[in-house]
Design an enzyme around this catalytic site. Structure first.
Site, PDB file in Angstrom:
ATOM      1  N   HIS A   9      -2.905 -14.002   7.581  1.00  0.00           N
ATOM      2  CA  HIS A   9      -2.324 -14.459   6.079  1.00  0.00           C
ATOM      3  C   HIS A   9      -0.969 -14.388   6.416  1.00  0.00           C
ATOM      4  CE1 HIS A   9      -5.023 -11.929   2.787  1.00  0.00           C
ATOM      5  NE2 HIS A   9      -5.339 -12.956   3.084  1.00  0.00           N
ATOM      6  N   HIS A  26       3.282  -8.361   6.589  1.00  0.00           N
ATOM      7  CA  HIS A  26       3.132  -6.613   7.197  1.00  0.00           C
ATOM      8  C   HIS A  26       2.875  -5.725   8.180  1.00  0.00           C
ATOM      9  CE1 HIS A  26      -0.841  -7.275   3.951  1.00  0.00           C
ATOM     10  NE2 HIS A  26       0.302  -7.388   3.530  1.00  0.00           N
ATOM     11  N   LYS A  40      -1.545  -2.814   6.805  1.00  0.00           N
ATOM     12  CA  LYS A  40      -0.311  -3.370   6.919  1.00  0.00           C
ATOM     13  C   LYS A  40       0.452  -1.833   6.535  1.00  0.00           C
ATOM     14  CE  LYS A  40       1.922  -3.799   2.012  1.00  0.00           C
ATOM     15  NZ  LYS A  40       0.899  -4.662   0.687  1.00  0.00           N
ATOM     16  N   TRP A  56      -9.046  -5.892   2.332  1.00  0.00           N
ATOM     17  CA  TRP A  56      -7.723  -4.984   2.145  1.00  0.00           C
ATOM     18  C   TRP A  56      -7.441  -3.968   0.372  1.00  0.00           C
ATOM     19  CZ3 TRP A  56      -3.885  -5.286  -2.118  1.00  0.00           C
ATOM     20  CH2 TRP A  56      -2.476  -4.389  -1.321  1.00  0.00           C
ATOM     21  N   ASP A  81       6.055 -12.181   0.256  1.00  0.00           N
ATOM     22  CA  ASP A  81       4.944 -12.905  -0.091  1.00  0.00           C
ATOM     23  C   ASP A  81       6.165 -13.884  -0.327  1.00  0.00           C
ATOM     24  OD1 ASP A  81       2.495 -12.018   0.817  1.00  0.00           O
ATOM     25  OD2 ASP A  81       2.977 -10.507  -0.597  1.00  0.00           O
ATOM     26  N   ASP A 125      -1.863 -10.127   7.934  1.00  0.00           N
ATOM     27  CA  ASP A 125      -0.671 -10.844   7.182  1.00  0.00           C
ATOM     28  C   ASP A 125       0.768 -10.188   7.887  1.00  0.00           C
ATOM     29  OD1 ASP A 125       0.956 -10.866   6.023  1.00  0.00           O
ATOM     30  OD2 ASP A 125      -0.814 -10.858   3.911  1.00  0.00           O
ATOM     31  N   ASP A 155       7.717  -7.456   2.652  1.00  0.00           N
ATOM     32  CA  ASP A 155       6.586  -7.687   2.128  1.00  0.00           C
ATOM     33  C   ASP A 155       6.669  -8.682   0.786  1.00  0.00           C
ATOM     34  OD1 ASP A 155       4.167  -8.892   2.518  1.00  0.00           O
ATOM     35  OD2 ASP A 155       2.655  -6.941   1.646  1.00  0.00           O
ATOM     36  N   GLU A 193      -8.005  -5.979   7.122  1.00  0.00           N
ATOM     37  CA  GLU A 193      -6.250  -6.202   7.194  1.00  0.00           C
ATOM     38  C   GLU A 193      -5.484  -5.134   6.706  1.00  0.00           C
ATOM     39  OE1 GLU A 193      -5.072  -9.162   3.628  1.00  0.00           O
ATOM     40  OE2 GLU A 193      -3.624  -8.981   4.290  1.00  0.00           O
ATOM     41  N   ASP A 234      -1.221 -17.023   1.839  1.00  0.00           N
ATOM     42  CA  ASP A 234      -0.838 -15.579   1.286  1.00  0.00           C
ATOM     43  C   ASP A 234       0.466 -15.218   0.965  1.00  0.00           C
ATOM     44  OD1 ASP A 234      -1.112 -13.484   0.047  1.00  0.00           O
ATOM     45  OD2 ASP A 234      -1.662 -11.889   1.014  1.00  0.00           O
TER      46      ASP A 234
HETATM   47  C1  RNT Z   1      -1.190  -7.140  -0.072  1.00  0.00           C
HETATM   48  C2  RNT Z   1      -2.134  -8.118   1.115  1.00  0.00           C
HETATM   49  C3  RNT Z   1      -3.885  -9.070   0.695  1.00  0.00           C
HETATM   50  C4  RNT Z   1      -3.052  -9.373  -1.076  1.00  0.00           C
HETATM   51  C5  RNT Z   1      -4.138 -10.478  -1.315  1.00  0.00           C
HETATM   52  C6  RNT Z   1      -3.800 -10.636  -3.094  1.00  0.00           C
HETATM   53  O1  RNT Z   1      -0.350  -7.014   0.932  1.00  0.00           O
HETATM   54  O2  RNT Z   1      -1.332  -9.096   1.463  1.00  0.00           O
HETATM   55  O3  RNT Z   1      -3.552  -9.640   1.305  1.00  0.00           O
HETATM   56  O4  RNT Z   1      -2.009  -9.794  -1.328  1.00  0.00           O
HETATM   57  O5  RNT Z   1      -5.394  -9.749  -1.484  1.00  0.00           O
HETATM   58 ZN    ZN Z   2      -2.384 -10.888   2.630  1.00  0.00          ZN
END
Ligand code: RNT
Ligand code: ZN
Length: 411
Positions: free
Chosen positions: A280, A256, A222, A180, A290, A253, A288, A220, A320
Site C-alpha cells: 500500500h 504503518h 500496523k 486489514w 495517508d 503499507d 499514518d 496488512e 492507499d
Molecule cells: C488503514 C489501512 C487500510 C485502509 C484501507 C481503506 O490504516 O491502511 O489499508 O487504509 O483499507
Molecule cells: Zn493500507
C-alpha cells in the site's frame, strides 16, 4: 529525445527499454480516494482509527458519481491499472437494508466488473471492510471476545474470498484480497496474547477453503491508529509470522511503521522468503496520515527495490491515500502519476554498474555515480512517456474543467 537517450546511454541506460517495461507494471488504484473512504453500504462515516481530513466540495456520494470520477481520474493516469475495491462499495440494489456484510456476494460487485471492463482495466483487487460498521464492538472485529461478533466478521471474510475468486476469474488475473482490521486498544491492555490468538483462529477460518488459483490473500499490519494508540492486534510480527506459516502474502503499507523504518528496506527482506509481496503505497506525514503520494526519495527507493530486484511481478503495487482537503480527482491522479514517475526513475538508473561498484567495495565511485544520475534529464523522458500515453502534464487544467462542470453541481 535522441540527445537525451545519448545522455542516458553514456551511463549504460536504455531509455526505450525503460519505457517499454513501465507499460507492463500494473498499479492497483484504490477506489476510496473518491469518497473519503465512506462506501455505499450505509456507514456514513469512517471509523477504526483511520481518518480523512478536509471538506473540499465534490465528494462522490453514490455509485454513479464515483464511477464518473474514476473515469475522469483514470483517463489522466498513464500505464496499466487495476481497480482496488473495498467490500463497503457493494452495489446492493434491492438487497439494501436486508443483506449485511456477512452475506455479500459476487452479484453485488458485477456492476464494478462491467465498469472495470469498460475502462479496459487489468483486473480488480478486493478488501473485506472490517470497519465503519455497528458490529465493531469495543473497536474489535476478528479478535473480539464476543463470539457472535467474531463469527460475523469471519463470515464477512469468507464471503470476500468467494467474491474475490469470481473477480479473479472475470479478468483471468488473480485477485489480491487484503485483510486489514482496526482491532486494538487505546490504553494499556490487560491481555496482549489472547486477542492475537483469536485473530489467528479467525484468519484460519477465513482461509480454510479459498480458491488458490484466483485469490492471493494478504495481511496488512500496523503500528497504531487514532484512538488505538497502545496496542494493535495485527502487528508486524504477528502477521509476518502468520503469513510465513500459512504461505500467504504480507502487505506493507509504508504509513504503518515507525518513521525511521523504511518499506524500501523491508521489500528485499521479504523477497528473500516470499514469492509475492503486496504494497500500500501512501505518504505518512508524522503519522499514518495517508497524504497524497508524491515523487519523493522514499518512493524512489521503493520503486528501485521493485525494479532492480526483477520483482515487478512479485511486488503487487497498490495505492492507499485519501485527501479531502484538495480536489479529490487531482489527488488521485497526482498519487498515481508519482508512483509511475518513481518506477520510470528507477528503470532509468544504471543498476548493474552501481551493483558492481558496491561489490567491488568502491563506495567512493558509487556515491559519485548515485549523485550524477540525479541530474540526468528525467523530466523529458517522463514527458515522452506521457505523450506516448496520449497525455500531458496539464492535469490541473483537465481537473478544473471537470470541477467546474461536474463536481460543482454536487451540493
Ligand atoms: C488503514 C489501512 C487500510 C485502509 C484501507 C481503506 O490504516 O491502511 O489499508 O487504509 O483499507
Ligand atoms: Zn493500507
Amino acid at each position: 529525445m535522441t540527445e537525451i537517450k545519448k545522455q542516458y546511454a553514456a551511463f549504460g541506460v536504455d531509455v526505450e527499454a525503460a519505457l517499454e517495461t513501465l507499460k507492463t507494471i500494473p498499479v492497483s488504484v484504490h477506489c476510496w480516494q473518491g469518497d473519503d473512504v465512506i462506501g455505499f453500504d450505509g456507514a456514513g462515516s469512517l471509523s477504526g482509527g483511520i481518518q480523512t481530513t478536509g471538506n473540499y466540495p465534490g465528494r462522490a456520494r453514490n455509485f454513479e458519481e464515483l464511477k464518473a470520477d474514476i473515469k475522469e481520474a483514470f483517463s489522466l493516469m498513464p500505464g496499466k491499472k487495476r481497480l482496488n475495491l473495498h467490500a463497503s462499495y457493494a452495489i446492493l440494489g434491492d438487497d439494501a437494508g436486508k443483506v449485511d456484510r456477512d452475506a455479500y456476494s459476487y452479484k453485488h460487485f458485477i456492476p464494478w466488473v462491467e465498469f472495470a471492463k469498460e475502462l479496459g482495466l487489468d483486473g480488480i483487487d478486493f478488501n473485506p471492510t472490517f470497519f465503519a460498521h455497528p458490529n465493531m464492538k469495543d473497536g474489535l472485529t476478528l479478535s473480539s471476545p464476543q463470539e457472535s461478533v467474531r463469527s460475523f466478521w469471519v463470515e464477512h471474510g469468507k464471503r470476500c474470498m468467494e467474491i474475490a475468486a469470481e473477480l479473479g476469474k472475470a479478468f483471468q488475473k488473480p485477485c489480491l484480497v487484503n485483510i486489514w482490521i482496526p482491532d486494538g486498544f487505546k490504553d494499556v491492555p490487560a491481555d496482549r496474547l489472547t486477542p492475537r490468538l483469536r485473530l489467528k483462529k479467525s484468519l484460519d477460518e477465513i482461509l480454510e477453503n479459498y480458491d488458490k488459483e484466483w485469490v492471493i490473500p494478504a495481511v496488512e499490519s500496523k503500528v497504531f491508529g487514532i484512538g488505538v494508540e497502545s496496542y494493535t492486534v495485527g502487528s508486524n510480527e504477528f502477521y509476518q509470522n502468520y503469513a510465513a506459516q500459512k504461505g500467504i502474502c504480507c502487505l506493507l503499507d509504508n504509513g504503518h511503521y515507525h518513521p525511521l523504518e523504511y518499506v524500501s528496506d523491508k521489500i528485499p527482506a521479504l523477497l528473500a522468503f516470499y514469492d509475492k509481496v503486496a504494497l500500500h503505497v501512501t505518504r505518512g506525514v508524522r503519522w499514518d496520515s495517508d497524504h497524497v503520494v508524491l515523487f519523493e526519495d522514499e518512493l524512489k527507493e521503493i520503486a528501485k527495490e521493485i525494479v532492480h530486484n526483477n520483482a515487478t511481478e512479485k511486488v503487487l503495487i497498490g495505492l492507499d491515500y485519501f485527501d479531502a482537503s484538495i480536489n479529490r480527482v487531482f489527488a488521485w491522479v497526482t498519487g498515481q502519476r508519482s508512483m509511475q514517475k518513481a518506477l520510470l526513475y528507477a528503470l532509468l538508473l544504471p543498476h548493474d554498474e552501481m551493483r558492481k561498484l558496491q561489490d567491488a567495495g568502491d563506495f567512493t565511485a558509487l556515491m559519485d555515480l548515485q549523485e550524477r544520475v540525479k541530474t540526468l534529464p528525467f523530466g523529458a523522458v517522463w514527458e515522452e512517456y506521457l505523450r506516448r500515453n496520449g497525455l500531458d502534464e496539464h492535469v490541473l487544467e483537465h481537473v478544473r474543467k471537470y470541477e467546474n462542470t461536474v463536481l460543482k453541481e454536487r451540493v
